[in-house]
Design a protein around this motif. Structure first.
Motif, PDB file in Angstrom:
ATOM      1  N   GLY A 151      35.401 -13.261 -23.725  1.00 45.39           N
ATOM      2  CA  GLY A 151      34.601 -14.480 -23.650  1.00 45.39           C
ATOM      3  C   GLY A 151      33.152 -14.188 -23.318  1.00 45.39           C
ATOM      4  O   GLY A 151      32.233 -14.739 -23.944  1.00 45.39           O
ATOM      5  N   PHE A 152      32.919 -13.331 -22.350  1.00 43.28           N
ATOM      6  CA  PHE A 152      31.555 -12.958 -21.979  1.00 43.28           C
ATOM      7  C   PHE A 152      30.860 -12.298 -23.165  1.00 43.28           C
ATOM      8  O   PHE A 152      29.720 -12.640 -23.505  1.00 43.28           O
ATOM      9  CB  PHE A 152      31.574 -12.012 -20.776  1.00 43.28           C
ATOM     10  CG  PHE A 152      30.233 -11.857 -20.114  1.00 43.28           C
ATOM     11  CD1 PHE A 152      29.930 -12.552 -18.951  1.00 43.28           C
ATOM     12  CD2 PHE A 152      29.266 -10.999 -20.637  1.00 43.28           C
ATOM     13  CE1 PHE A 152      28.689 -12.409 -18.332  1.00 43.28           C
ATOM     14  CE2 PHE A 152      28.034 -10.846 -20.037  1.00 43.28           C
ATOM     15  CZ  PHE A 152      27.736 -11.558 -18.875  1.00 43.28           C
ATOM     16  N   LEU A 153      31.560 -11.353 -23.815  1.00 37.03           N
ATOM     17  CA  LEU A 153      30.968 -10.652 -24.957  1.00 37.03           C
ATOM     18  C   LEU A 153      30.660 -11.605 -26.105  1.00 37.03           C
ATOM     19  O   LEU A 153      29.618 -11.484 -26.755  1.00 37.03           O
ATOM     20  CB  LEU A 153      31.911  -9.551 -25.438  1.00 37.03           C
ATOM     21  CG  LEU A 153      32.071  -8.351 -24.510  1.00 37.03           C
ATOM     22  CD1 LEU A 153      33.132  -7.407 -25.039  1.00 37.03           C
ATOM     23  CD2 LEU A 153      30.759  -7.633 -24.315  1.00 37.03           C
ATOM     24  N   GLY A 154      31.555 -12.548 -26.359  1.00 34.08           N
ATOM     25  CA  GLY A 154      31.331 -13.501 -27.435  1.00 34.08           C
ATOM     26  C   GLY A 154      30.112 -14.375 -27.192  1.00 34.08           C
ATOM     27  O   GLY A 154      29.273 -14.572 -28.080  1.00 34.08           O
ATOM     28  N   LEU A 155      29.990 -14.879 -25.980  1.00 33.91           N
ATOM     29  CA  LEU A 155      28.833 -15.704 -25.636  1.00 33.91           C
ATOM     30  C   LEU A 155      27.545 -14.892 -25.644  1.00 33.91           C
ATOM     31  O   LEU A 155      26.502 -15.356 -26.108  1.00 33.91           O
ATOM     32  CB  LEU A 155      29.039 -16.354 -24.272  1.00 33.91           C
ATOM     33  CG  LEU A 155      30.080 -17.474 -24.241  1.00 33.91           C
ATOM     34  CD1 LEU A 155      30.427 -17.836 -22.805  1.00 33.91           C
ATOM     35  CD2 LEU A 155      29.575 -18.694 -24.995  1.00 33.91           C
ATOM     36  N   GLU A 156      27.631 -13.657 -25.157  1.00 30.87           N
ATOM     37  CA  GLU A 156      26.450 -12.792 -25.149  1.00 30.87           C
ATOM     38  C   GLU A 156      25.992 -12.496 -26.572  1.00 30.87           C
ATOM     39  O   GLU A 156      24.789 -12.541 -26.868  1.00 30.87           O
ATOM     40  CB  GLU A 156      26.776 -11.499 -24.408  1.00 30.87           C
ATOM     41  CG  GLU A 156      25.612 -10.548 -24.267  1.00 30.87           C
ATOM     42  CD  GLU A 156      25.933  -9.320 -23.430  1.00 30.87           C
ATOM     43  OE1 GLU A 156      24.980  -8.611 -23.061  1.00 30.87           O
ATOM     44  OE2 GLU A 156      27.128  -9.065 -23.129  1.00 30.87           O
ATOM     45  N   ALA A 157      26.937 -12.201 -27.471  1.00 29.26           N
ATOM     46  CA  ALA A 157      26.604 -11.856 -28.852  1.00 29.26           C
ATOM     47  C   ALA A 157      25.937 -13.009 -29.596  1.00 29.26           C
ATOM     48  O   ALA A 157      25.063 -12.790 -30.431  1.00 29.26           O
ATOM     49  CB  ALA A 157      27.856 -11.410 -29.598  1.00 29.26           C
ATOM     50  N   MET A 158      26.338 -14.235 -29.289  1.00 30.71           N
ATOM     51  CA  MET A 158      25.742 -15.380 -29.998  1.00 30.71           C
ATOM     52  C   MET A 158      24.529 -15.943 -29.267  1.00 30.71           C
ATOM     53  O   MET A 158      24.013 -16.998 -29.649  1.00 30.71           O
ATOM     54  CB  MET A 158      26.779 -16.463 -30.258  1.00 30.71           C
ATOM     55  CG  MET A 158      27.401 -17.064 -29.036  1.00 30.71           C
ATOM     56  SD  MET A 158      28.778 -18.130 -29.489  1.00 30.71           S
ATOM     57  CE  MET A 158      28.206 -19.682 -28.837  1.00 30.71           C
ATOM     58  N   GLY A 159      24.047 -15.238 -28.246  1.00 32.04           N
ATOM     59  CA  GLY A 159      22.845 -15.673 -27.548  1.00 32.04           C
ATOM     60  C   GLY A 159      23.064 -16.811 -26.581  1.00 32.04           C
ATOM     61  O   GLY A 159      22.109 -17.489 -26.179  1.00 32.04           O
ATOM     62  N   GLY A 160      24.323 -17.010 -26.191  1.00 28.50           N
ATOM     63  CA  GLY A 160      24.649 -18.131 -25.328  1.00 28.50           C
ATOM     64  C   GLY A 160      24.074 -18.051 -23.927  1.00 28.50           C
ATOM     65  O   GLY A 160      24.024 -19.051 -23.216  1.00 28.50           O
ATOM     66  N   PHE A 161      23.621 -16.871 -23.518  1.00 26.74           N
ATOM     67  CA  PHE A 161      23.066 -16.706 -22.179  1.00 26.74           C
ATOM     68  C   PHE A 161      21.542 -16.530 -22.189  1.00 26.74           C
ATOM     69  O   PHE A 161      20.939 -16.334 -21.149  1.00 26.74           O
ATOM     70  CB  PHE A 161      23.687 -15.483 -21.493  1.00 26.74           C
ATOM     71  CG  PHE A 161      25.179 -15.559 -21.318  1.00 26.74           C
ATOM     72  CD1 PHE A 161      25.790 -16.705 -20.836  1.00 26.74           C
ATOM     73  CD2 PHE A 161      25.976 -14.469 -21.631  1.00 26.74           C
ATOM     74  CE1 PHE A 161      27.170 -16.765 -20.660  1.00 26.74           C
ATOM     75  CE2 PHE A 161      27.349 -14.515 -21.460  1.00 26.74           C
ATOM     76  CZ  PHE A 161      27.939 -15.668 -20.973  1.00 26.74           C
ATOM     77  N   SER A 162      20.933 -16.588 -23.357  1.00 27.44           N
ATOM     78  CA  SER A 162      19.515 -16.247 -23.478  1.00 27.44           C
ATOM     79  C   SER A 162      18.578 -17.286 -22.861  1.00 27.44           C
ATOM     80  O   SER A 162      17.404 -16.998 -22.641  1.00 27.44           O
ATOM     81  CB  SER A 162      19.152 -16.043 -24.953  1.00 27.44           C
ATOM     82  OG  SER A 162      19.393 -17.235 -25.684  1.00 27.44           O
ATOM     83  N   HIS A 163      19.081 -18.478 -22.560  1.00 28.81           N
ATOM     84  CA  HIS A 163      18.223 -19.539 -22.040  1.00 28.81           C
ATOM     85  C   HIS A 163      17.933 -19.402 -20.551  1.00 28.81           C
ATOM     86  O   HIS A 163      17.157 -20.166 -19.992  1.00 28.81           O
ATOM     87  CB  HIS A 163      18.875 -20.906 -22.303  1.00 28.81           C
ATOM     88  CG  HIS A 163      20.194 -21.064 -21.602  1.00 28.81           C
ATOM     89  ND1 HIS A 163      21.344 -20.497 -22.091  1.00 28.81           N
ATOM     90  CD2 HIS A 163      20.521 -21.692 -20.444  1.00 28.81           C
ATOM     91  CE1 HIS A 163      22.346 -20.777 -21.259  1.00 28.81           C
ATOM     92  NE2 HIS A 163      21.872 -21.494 -20.252  1.00 28.81           N
ATOM     93  N   HIS A 164      18.553 -18.425 -19.891  1.00 34.25           N
ATOM     94  CA  HIS A 164      18.367 -18.274 -18.446  1.00 34.25           C
ATOM     95  C   HIS A 164      17.912 -16.852 -18.123  1.00 34.25           C
ATOM     96  O   HIS A 164      18.415 -15.893 -18.707  1.00 34.25           O
ATOM     97  CB  HIS A 164      19.674 -18.593 -17.703  1.00 34.25           C
ATOM     98  CG  HIS A 164      19.485 -18.848 -16.252  1.00 34.25           C
ATOM     99  ND1 HIS A 164      19.286 -17.835 -15.348  1.00 34.25           N
ATOM    100  CD2 HIS A 164      19.423 -20.004 -15.552  1.00 34.25           C
ATOM    101  CE1 HIS A 164      19.125 -18.345 -14.141  1.00 34.25           C
ATOM    102  NE2 HIS A 164      19.210 -19.658 -14.229  1.00 34.25           N
ATOM    103  N   PRO A 165      16.968 -16.691 -17.183  1.00 35.24           N
ATOM    104  CA  PRO A 165      16.446 -15.351 -16.889  1.00 35.24           C
ATOM    105  C   PRO A 165      17.384 -14.460 -16.070  1.00 35.24           C
ATOM    106  O   PRO A 165      17.104 -13.278 -15.912  1.00 35.24           O
ATOM    107  CB  PRO A 165      15.165 -15.647 -16.095  1.00 35.24           C
ATOM    108  CG  PRO A 165      15.416 -16.966 -15.445  1.00 35.24           C
ATOM    109  CD  PRO A 165      16.253 -17.734 -16.439  1.00 35.24           C
TER     110      PRO A 165
END
Length: 196
Positions: A151-165
């Protein structure tokens, strides 16, 4: 006849490298032939079809990651083994996105049984034995570990965490700390399921 030096292993490795560059779904025999400096037709003396080539990339990726995971967790237990397993998985996925995608492809049962896929399951179970878990709790815990990592890898790959520093590495370790806490305080399996 294929150019000297083109072997099934070299072909598979080149296809895996190409998958990492352009994406697993974008690999083709034509692009692979261009990269190897041979004619498309010459590849058919080593590979039957694009599907066959993609299966070989999947098998290669599964074996590579199994070897890395085995090395990473050797001699470790508890949180150390869990974090080594999860971090190695994540690092492989980030370094080899095409190979990681290839590992998500479904293999036919016979091919899967003869691949390194069962080793992945054995390795996560070895990590869980360090927590004193046996089946059926071990199976539930393995699903928790793998779901958290995937789950973490999937969200990371699609840029799901890019909105937060917030640093992703720190968040990943904190996530695994939460899993470690859950595993250390694992409740015995219930004999009945909750009411719907």
């Amino acid at each position: 006849m294929a150019r000297a030096g083109v072997t099934p292993h070299r072909l598979t490795t080149a296809a895996a490298d190409l998958a990492d560059e352009v994406g697993f779904d974008a690999i083709s025999l034509a692009a692979l032939a261009r990269g190897l400096g041979v004619k498309d037709a010459s590849l058919y003396s080593h590979v039957g079809s694009l599907k066959d080539l993609r299966t070989r990339v999947t098998l290669l990726a599964l074996a590579e990651l199994a070897d890395r995971l085995s090395d990473a967790v050797a001699g470790l237990a508890g949180r150390d083994a869990l974090l080594a397993f999860a971090t190695t998985y994540r690092r492989y996925a980030l370094e080899h996105p095409g190979r990681y995608t290839a590992m998500q492809q479904e293999l036919d049962p016979g091919t899967a049984a003869g691949s390194a896929a069962p080793r992945h399951g054995e390795l996560v179970r070895a990590v869980l034995r360090g927590y004193g878990l046996a089946d059926p709790d071990q199976t539930d815990a393995a699903r928790l570990v793998l779901s958290t990592v995937y789950g973490f890898l999937g969200l990371e790959a699609m840029g799901g965490f890019s909105h937060h520093p917030r640093d992703l590495e720190t968040s990943f370790v904190r996530s695994m700390d939460a899993v470690d806490h859950a595993l250390r305080h694992w409740a015995a399996t219930r004999t009945s399921t909750p009411a719907q």
